[in-house]
Structure formats: C-alpha cells, structure tokens
Scaffold this motif. Structure first.
Motif, PDB file in Angstrom:
ATOM      1  N   SER A 219     -43.699  -0.125  36.679  1.00  0.00           N
ATOM      2  CA  SER A 219     -43.104  -0.250  35.663  1.00  0.00           C
ATOM      3  C   SER A 219     -41.552  -0.134  35.632  1.00  0.00           C
TER       4      SER A 219
ATOM      5  N   GLU B 286     -43.481  -7.355  31.266  1.00  0.00           N
ATOM      6  CA  GLU B 286     -44.595  -6.985  30.987  1.00  0.00           C
ATOM      7  C   GLU B 286     -45.337  -7.543  31.999  1.00  0.00           C
ATOM      8  N   ASN B 287     -45.381  -8.665  32.859  1.00  0.00           N
ATOM      9  CA  ASN B 287     -45.703  -9.280  33.739  1.00  0.00           C
ATOM     10  C   ASN B 287     -46.183  -8.306  34.935  1.00  0.00           C
TER      11      ASN B 287
ATOM     12  N   SER C 124     -44.268  -5.044  35.582  1.00  0.00           N
ATOM     13  CA  SER C 124     -44.685  -4.218  35.181  1.00  0.00           C
ATOM     14  C   SER C 124     -46.138  -4.271  35.644  1.00  0.00           C
ATOM     15  N   ARG C 125     -47.267  -4.655  34.556  1.00  0.00           N
ATOM     16  CA  ARG C 125     -48.370  -4.638  34.620  1.00  0.00           C
ATOM     17  C   ARG C 125     -48.858  -5.396  36.743  1.00  0.00           C
ATOM     18  N   ARG C 126     -48.177  -5.686  37.066  1.00  0.00           N
ATOM     19  CA  ARG C 126     -49.292  -6.035  38.439  1.00  0.00           C
ATOM     20  C   ARG C 126     -48.330  -4.795  38.970  1.00  0.00           C
TER      21      ARG C 126
ATOM     22  N   PRO D  50     -46.173  -0.185  30.945  1.00  0.00           N
ATOM     23  CA  PRO D  50     -47.430   0.336  30.737  1.00  0.00           C
ATOM     24  C   PRO D  50     -46.707   1.968  30.533  1.00  0.00           C
TER      25      PRO D  50
END
Length: 645
Positions: A359, A351-352, A354-356, A318
């Motif tokens: 970060s 990545e997933n 960090s998004r959910r 992010p």
C-alpha cells in the motif's frame, strides 16, 4: 528514472553467440553470494534480529530567487546513530557539485571541463555548525567533490547518540543540461523542478560504514526520516512538493481550497486551476512561503511555477485509506490525450500497485510537466511537457512505480541501479496490462522489445555480446550503450522469467510481496533479495543467480534424438548446450494429432549435458519440441524441434 521508450537493443552488435559449452559442475557449483550473513542480515534474506539503521530528520527553510535562478537554504538535520559504532565524523552528500567544471562526474563522462552553459559553481557552503548537548558550535569540514566530511568536536555515541547539523548553503539552479533537476521557460512563465536541493546525509550502514561513493549521475542512497520544509517563492507561483501542504490557508485562494477539498472526495479528476485560469487571483507582488511535511521518507523534491494548471483526484488505498493524485502542467501541455489524463494515470497506477504489491504510504502522488523530464522522487515525479498518448501513460506509470523501488524499498541506486530500474520496469508491466482493460498494453512490446517482437528474442544480442556487463556490475561502470538494455531490460526480464517460467506466480507473488513488506523503509542488498526468494519459495536458485545476474551467459537447448525405448515406449534425448540453464517444457506430438507437455526442471541437467526422457508406450511419437510457446531466450531455436522421418 525515465526508462526510454526505445531501449535500443537493435543497436547492439549481434555477433556470434557465446556458446562456451555447458558444464554442470560450473552451473550448479556452490554459490557464495557477495553479501554477508550475520545478526543484521540473516541467511533467510530478512532483516536480522540485531537489525539497525541510522535516521536523519530534516527541517529546511529555502528561498527561490527567480531573477538569479538560484536557491538558498538553511537546514537542520537531526541525526540519530543507531549503529553499534561510535562516530567521530559525519558525511554529507553535495550532489550539486557534480555540475562543477572539474567534477568527477565530468571526468567519468570523458567530457572536457566546461564553464558556463554546461556547468555551475555547485554548492556554496556558507556555514556548518553542530548542536550537541545544548551547544551550537562551528565545526571543521573537508569538501571532496560531491562529499562533505564533518569532523565532530566530540564523538557521537553508538546505539542512539543524537546530534543536529546546521548547514547554510546556496547554489545556482542548472538549466535542462542538469537532467535530474532544471528550470526552463514555458508560455506562461517559468517552471523550476528542484531536486537534490539540500545537502543530504550519506548512509552509514553495516556493509561499508560510511557509503560515500561520489555522485557520477547514478541515483541515490539515503537514510529515512521525517521532513518539514518551507519554500519561499514569488506570490505568483504555485509550489507542488513531496508530502502534505501544511498551510493551505496562507498560500491557496479560497477557490483553490474549495476545489481541493472536492478532489479529495472525488474519483474523477477535478480542476483546481484550469489552464484558462493560470495566473488569476494571485498577487503580483511579494512572496509566499509554502510549508510541506512528509514522514518516513528518504528524500523530498518540489516544483514551483507561475504557469501551472493543477488538477487532482482521490486515490483509494487498501484498508479504506486514501491519498491524493495530482498533476501540475503548463497550458501547452493540456489536451484530452495529453496532460488532461495525467491524474487518471497517477491514480490508477498507485491504486493498482497498492493492491498488487504494497500500500502506498504517503499523502499525495504528484506528476509534474516540466524541464526535468523522466525523473522520480518520493511522492513526486518530473515528466515531459510535450508527453502525450501512450508515452505519457508509460512514463507516468514507470516514474510513479519508483515509489515502490527504491522509495519504499530503499535500494542503493548508486551501486545497484538494476534493482531500482529493473524491479520498477517489472512492476509497471502489470499496470500497462491492467489500466482501462489494456488500453496501453502490452508494455513489453515497447519497453522490452523496441522492434515490437518477443522480449526473449530481443534479449539475445545482449546475452551474445561479449562486452555486455553482467547485471551485478557497479552501476557507474555500465556505459550508456548497455545502461538500458542491462539495467532496465535484462533485470526486469529476469524477474519475468523467475515469476512465469521458474517459480510460477503462486510462489513468486506472495514471496515478492513479503520481501517488500519486510524491507519497506530499509536498505536491502542484492544478496538479501537472492537469499529471501530462495528461502521463501523453497527453491535453490543458485544456478539462476549465476547465469542471469552474476554472468552474461547464453542459453541453448536442443532435441537431438527420438528413438525406441526398451519398454516399448520412446526416448527423447534433450541437451543443454550453453552455460545457462532453465526449466523448460518439452512438447511431444503424437500421430493421432494430440500432444503431451512435460515440464523438465533445471535439475534435468545437474549431472549431465544430455538426458533421455522416456515416453510411455501406447502412442506413436512423431515430433518433440522444447519451449513450444517461445517463452525462453534460446539463442538457436532451429534445434528446438525434431520430427520423426
């Protein structure tokens, strides 16, 4: 730690359900949580206005002796005492001592003292010195199993006092019996997975002062700080370590540096060292020293080998930030459904998550195929050489998921392993559902439900077993039979039920994210989590903490009667029969083929064991069902439905 793809719930004695009956006054009694409320830990579950936490920064120089399979080191720990207490002693953790023949860890396992293949001599501490006020002096120490007490020549001042501890040490590296670290041969050479490889500061906190539980093979509780470490190895070896490599020009070939730069800008995996290139371009004589740095972490680990293939890809985080996903593995681990996909799995997981949730904060996330299979450390995890297909994805996602719990949120794994393993098992469910449109979903059918069934049915033998420990048991007391079912499965399922059945994602998810952000790089306790989720979501959950976490209780609801109501409608009588209570859906079926779902909150049974639900007149009721979608762990589903005769 590796969750195990088959939890083994089926091995538990199913037994008769522990139907002790339901008493509203017990279930809804005031709950006094074990943790204190004070200026350090607030009643809202947040760090308080007088929050403090000590800090440990490390500089470590280590040398790997591949002939003796040993490591020697010289470390400087710069320790800052932010507590309000003056300290006259310091404590170090000496985890390698668990491998000694007469260690407390062996005693806890009930194992006979062993010498040779099943043990080592642990740490040899060659020197301990204190640098304080510009002077460096030897100090008196007392070693006790996996702990070392340092008696300071002068007390360390409160609220900012600083001291540097110098320790010179060595130890023999355990082989695979060590579990969390090991060395072993592969086709192209040897792999050394090095963790717990330096004496580490024990935590001094507001709850217990020095927390010096002996290391009985439960995991870790550590202070945060910055790490610089230098590892000297034979020139043929590649070292993969937590953090960022500081001297690539000194240890990497020109081709490796070029490919690494390419990988840092690529969403597709780039081969830094292909399996067919292992061993090329590296001098067979002399040594090289690899320098890594990692900031704001509680630990570091590394792996070294002369048999590593290596690939990498960019991680997109992010706010436009990036990190690097990397995998190191021997040639025999390669394969299109094996370690060739590891970096893809690492990249997607980071990545997933960090998004959910929060970060990812570190410069790299590394997966190692080596002898210490299924173990996690900040920025680096150790997985199995033969892992492939679904198991490789699942174990990669699980171990990388530990970056959030307990590496970012610093849970005390020594005492509360359920927070470490259960929270992580909970978040890696979502990764399995999201990765490549569910390629390896659903995770629950493997991790939660070894029989491939519904997880709320798979938990029933645990809830019914009178010998199963409550989740809030000291981790060291949980025997192997219950370790996965309770510490991983029940803990994670508790969060699933809290999110999906009690609070709903719209309340749970923002609160869970804020809990992570508030406690990132800090040390929350179970009571902090319980208080925070109540305060943030606006829900008194004392009945849930008592039923699921503090006790091992069963759950049973029943529809007992359908009768005419005085207003011309219908009365549906529902009962709560067991000690645990939860919100539940009541589905009312009508003669015209339609149905109505009525949500019954936990407070339906706050004053009574049975409750009459009034159905408005106008339609004829033909049946009523509790939990029609089979979402709750009801021990006796035969009484959930009643039809009008």
């Amino acid at each position: 730690m590796r969750a195990g793809l088959w939890i083994g719930v089926a091995l538990l004695a199913s037994g008769a359900a522990q139907a002790a009956g339901y008493d509203p006054r017990t279930t809804f009694a005031p709950l006094n949580l074990p943790g204190p409320i004070n200026p350090v830990r607030s009643g809202s579950g947040q760090p308080g206005p007088q929050w403090w936490q000590n800090r440990a920064d490390y500089q470590i120089h280590a040398t790997l002796d591949t002939k003796a399979h040993a490591l020697s080191g010289d470390e400087a720990i710069h320790y800052t005492n932010n507590s309000p207490d003056m300290l006259d002693v310091l404590w170090l953790q000496l985890d390698q001592n668990m491998y000694r023949p007469y260690s407390r860890s062996h005693a806890a396992d009930g194992a006979a003292p062993r010498k040779g293949s099943g043990s080592t001599d642990g740490y040899t501490i060659e020197a301990v010195e204190i640098e304080q006020g510009g002077k460096r002096v030897a100090v008196q120490t007392v070693e006790s199993d996996t702990r070392l007490q340092i008696r300071l020549p002068a007390p360390l001042a409160a609220k900012g006092g600083q001291v540097t501890v110098h320790v010179r040490y060595r130890f023999t590296i355990p082989t695979a019996f060590g579990g969390r670290m090991a060395w072993g041969p592969v086709k192209g050479g040897e792999i050394y997975d090095l963790a717990q490889w330096y004496p580490r500061m024990a935590v001094y906190d507001d709850v217990r002062g020095w927390d010096t539980l002996p290391y009985l093979a439960q995991e870790f509780y550590l202070e945060y700080g910055d790490f610089d470490y230098w590892v000297t190895v034979p020139s043929t070896m590649i070292v993969a370590g937590s953090g960022a490599l500081q001297n690539p020009d000194e240890v990497l070939t020109a081709r490796e540096r070029s490919r690494l730069a390419q990988a840092a800008a690529s969403d597709k995996t780039v081969k830094i060292v292909a399996p067919t290139e292992i061993g090329r371009e590296r001098a067979a004589i002399g040594t090289k020293t690899w320098h890594y740095r990692m900031e704001n972490t509680r630990d570091v680990a590394f792996s070294a080998s002369d048999a590593f293939a290596w690939d990498a890809a960019r991680i997109n985080l992010p706010n436009g930030k990036t990190s690097l996903a990397m995998s190191y593995y021997p040639a025999e681990s390669a394969g299109t459904q094996a370690w060739d996909r590891s970096t893809q799995y690492v990249k997607d997981t980071v990545e997933n998550m960090s998004r959910r949730w929060y970060s990812y904060p570190w410069p790299a996330a590394i997966n190692i195929a080596g002898p210490a299979s299924g173990m996690e450390y900040p920025g680096i995890v150790f997985d199995g050489i033969t892992d492939k297909d679904k198991p490789l994805f699942w174990i990669t996602a699980h171990e990388i998921g530990h970056s959030w719990f307990p590496m970012i949120v610093g849970f005390d794994e020594r005492r509360d392993a359920w927070m470490d393993e259960g929270f992580n098992t909970f978040i890696d469910i979502f990764e399995s559902e999201d990765f490549n449109r569910g390629e390896f979903a659903p995770k629950r059918d493997s991790e939660f439900a070894p029989g491939g069934g519904n997880p709320v049915d798979e938990i029933l033998p645990i809830l019914a077993d009178p010998n199963a420990p409550p989740i809030l048991s000291r981790a060291d007391t949980v025997i192997e039979k219950y370790r996965h079912p309770v510490t991983y499965f029940k803990s994670a399922l508790g969060l699933v039920l809290l999110r999906e059945q009690i609070l709903g994602p719209d309340r749970f998810d923002p609160a869970f994210r804020r809990f992570i952000a508030l406690w990132a790089f800090k040390h929350p306790k179970p009571s902090d989590f319980f208080r925070f989720m109540e305060s943030e979501t606006g829900e008194d959950l004392s009945w849930w903490w008592r039923g699921w976490y503090l006790t091992n209780s069963t759950y049973d609801v029943a529809v007992t009667k359908i009768a005419p109501a005085a207003n011309g409608g219908t009365l549906v009588t529902v009962e709560n029969r067991d000690p645990m209570v939860m919100p539940v859906t009541l589905r009312v079926d009508y003669a015209d083929g339609s149905h109505e779902d009525i949500r019954l909150p936990a407070e339906t049974w706050i004053r009574q064991t049975a409750s009459d639900i009034t159905i408005a007149p106008g339609k004829r009721v033909v049946a009523a069902t509790l939990d029609p979608d089979h979402k709750l762990p009801d021990r006796d589903r035969s009484n959930n439905r009643l039809a009008v005769q």
